[in-house]
Design an enzyme around this catalytic site. Structure first.
Site, PDB file in Angstrom:
ATOM      1  N   HIS A 273       0.811  -1.216   0.000  1.00  0.00           N
ATOM      2  CA  HIS A 273       0.000   0.000   0.000  1.00  0.00           C
ATOM      3  C   HIS A 273       0.849   1.272   0.000  1.00  0.00           C
ATOM      4  O   HIS A 273       0.310   2.383  -0.102  1.00  0.00           O
ATOM      5  CB  HIS A 273      -0.935   0.008   1.208  1.00  0.00           C
TER       6      HIS A 273
ATOM      7  N   ASP B  16      -2.298   1.963  -4.602  1.00  0.00           N
ATOM      8  CA  ASP B  16      -3.535   2.336  -3.920  1.00  0.00           C
ATOM      9  C   ASP B  16      -4.628   1.311  -4.200  1.00  0.00           C
ATOM     10  O   ASP B  16      -4.543   0.527  -5.158  1.00  0.00           O
ATOM     11  CB  ASP B  16      -3.999   3.721  -4.384  1.00  0.00           C
TER      12      ASP B  16
END
Length: 534
Positions: free
Chosen positions: A507, A511
């Site tokens: 992450h 995204d």
């Protein structure tokens, strides 16, 4: 002062070369860097320049002979006298055969001694300085053939079987199983008077952690295929330069030659057998006897068993990955009915035509490649405070072994068609199980596939293979009742083949929106499959 001319190493995994033609004869003058002889290896044909100016004083290796790298093949001196080309090559040579030594394993260089031939710990990559002997495959007093596996080693990059550099009897084992020694350490002697087996790690330093780097969680891939039949026209035939030279000289269409080598590769044995009208025997890499290592006995209840080096490094890598990347997972359900029907219809003809089984893995891999092309961030990685957008798509295929896990890499997968991907998957999986992978074949991956669905699970949450940014977990394929909407908007219940796929992503750079778009395209490619499968 005379200058020795040696057989050069034409690549990290190349251990030998075939001397196909002398461009000078004894007594001829030669200039420095002037072509002296031609060679053929498993990777390349090349003219080899002279290392010095002078007169070709002696030719030690005859045309057609195959010798190990660094073997002296000729001598250049100042005088015009010299020895004639020998009728037979010296003892380090053998009949040319591009299938004898696996290209994926560096053979230990022999060091001649009065009592026999010393066997050295080989260097399995530029950055590798040591190796651990995990198992002796021959004992003192046993005979061994040239290129027959002699011992197994484990390094920080790869596990491998190491072949004997010469034929003879194992007269001494100097380093016991479990010991870690520096490269070029003498570990055994073949030939000479019978000696003894090592009784302690006197010649070794303290064992170091040595095993596979960055293995992925759980995985499995299709089993190795049987020896390949002749490939259909239009497909690239897998063969070495030596085989292609023979084919050109004898006017042979390689598409008509059945390949018995790894992944259907045509060996010299195959083409000579074709010319004689007799089918070649399957190579050792394809032999059922070497297809997989036997399963180890299960530990007794209550038994405390030390971790193997491979298991220890896997544990370390998994913890490092979780500490490095903030993992997020997203699960998509994919309707595989179209592909299931296509596979059932084509699998028999496909195997007959191409020599490899038609499994689901190439479908999944191709869909991942197409999605990665559209979403390069998922194929990227973090370097410091920057993002590396990798030039190529190098797909890691996690393989479950009886003794651990390994992730061989299919390099530049974006350049392969469906059949090329299918063959590559079978090839790397087979060689992973047979410990025939080179160090550069388990590094450089940019995206990993791991298939735990064969064990019955719906989906998993795999750990990212560092320094990659994502990993795709493949769940089980099952028939399920689904709501299906026709073109007029009418709903009905139908039995469909459903499979769940999990994208684990870092992450820090990927995204949720990026992951969702990637998986949506991956899903669409599979559900609307229209690619030729070859």
């Amino acid at each position: 002062m005379p200058t020795d001319v040696v057989m050069p190493q034409m690549g990290e995994s190349i251990t030998e070369g075939t001397l196909t033609k002398w461009l000078k004869k004894v007594g001829d003058s030669v200039q420095r860097d002037e072509p002296l002889f031609e060679i053929s290896t498993d990777k390349v044909d090349a003219e080899i320049p002279s290392p010095a100016a002078g007169t070709l004083q002696e030719i030690k290796i005859a045309e057609g002979a195959t010798v190990q790298i660094n073997t002296v093949v000729a001598v250049i001196g100042d005088g015009a006298s010299g020895a004639a080309v020998p009728a037979k090559a010296e003892s380090t040579a053998k009949p040319a055969d591009d299938s004898a030594t696996p290209a994926a394993v560096d053979s230990p260089a022999p060091a001649s001694s009065g009592a026999g031939t010393e066997v050295l710990m080989p260097q399995m990559g530029e950055s590798i300085t040591e190796g651990t002997i995990t198992k002796w495959l021959k004992q003192v007093g046993e005979k061994v053939e040239r290129d027959e596996p002699l011992f197994e080693i484990s390094t920080d990059k790869v596990d491998a079987e190491i072949p004997s550099p010469v034929a003879g009897t194992v007269s001494e084992i100097k380093v016991e199983a479990g010991a870690t020694v520096a490269i070029n350490t003498v570990v055994a002697v073949v030939g000479g008077a019978a000696g003894k087996a090592a009784t302690g790690p006197a010649s070794a330093k303290a064992p170091a952690a040595a095993a596979h780097a960055s293995p992925a969680p759980v995985a499995a891939v299709p089993a190795a295929a049987a020896p390949a039949a002749a490939v259909s026209s239009g497909e690239r035939v897998r063969s070495s330069p030596l085989v292609r030279k023979i084919a050109k000289d004898k006017n042979v269409d390689l598409a008509q030659v059945a390949g018995s080598g790894s992944g259907g590769r045509i060996t010299k044995q195959d083409i000579l057998g074709h010319l004689e009208g007799a089918p070649a025997k399957p190579s050792a890499a394809m032999s059922p006897a070497t297809a997989a290592a036997p399963a180890k006995p299960a530990p007794m209840p209550g038994e405390l068993v030390p971790m193997t080096k491979m298991r220890s490094i896997i544990a370390k890598r998994m913890v490092e990955s979780k500490q490095t990347s903030p993992h997020v997972h997203t699960v998509f359900k994919v309707d595989m009915t179209r592909i299931v029907r296509l596979r059932e219809k084509e699998k028999s003809k496909y195997e007959q035509r191409n020599g490899v089984k038609l499994t689901y893995m190439p479908f999944i891999t191709r869909a991942a490649i197409m999605a990665l092309r559209k979403h390069p961030i998922v194929n990227g990685s973090i370097e410091g405070d920057a993002i590396r957008y990798n030039r190529n798509i190098n797909i890691g295929i996690a393989v479950a072994l009886d003794w651990g896990l390994i992730v061989p890499v299919i390099k530049q997968a974006e350049e392969k068609n469906f059949l090329g991907v299918a063959r590559a998957i079978v090839d790397v999986a087979e060689r992973a199980r047979n410990k025939k992978l080179a160090t550069d074949e388990i590094s450089g991956g940019t995206f990993t596939l791991t298939n735990s669905g064969i064990f019955g699970e719906q989906f998993g949450t795999p750990i990212i293979n560092q320094p990659q940014s994502a990993i795709l977990g493949i769940g089980g394929l099952n028939k399920e009742a689904e709501v299906v909407t026709d073109k007029d908007g009418n709903d009905s219940i139908a039995i469909r083949s459903i499979q769940r796929f999990t994208l684990g992503f870092d992450h820090r750079i990927v995204d949720g929106a990026d992951a969702g778009k990637f998986m949506s395209d991956f899903k669409a490619y599979l559900e609307n499959w229209n690619e030729e499968i070859g």
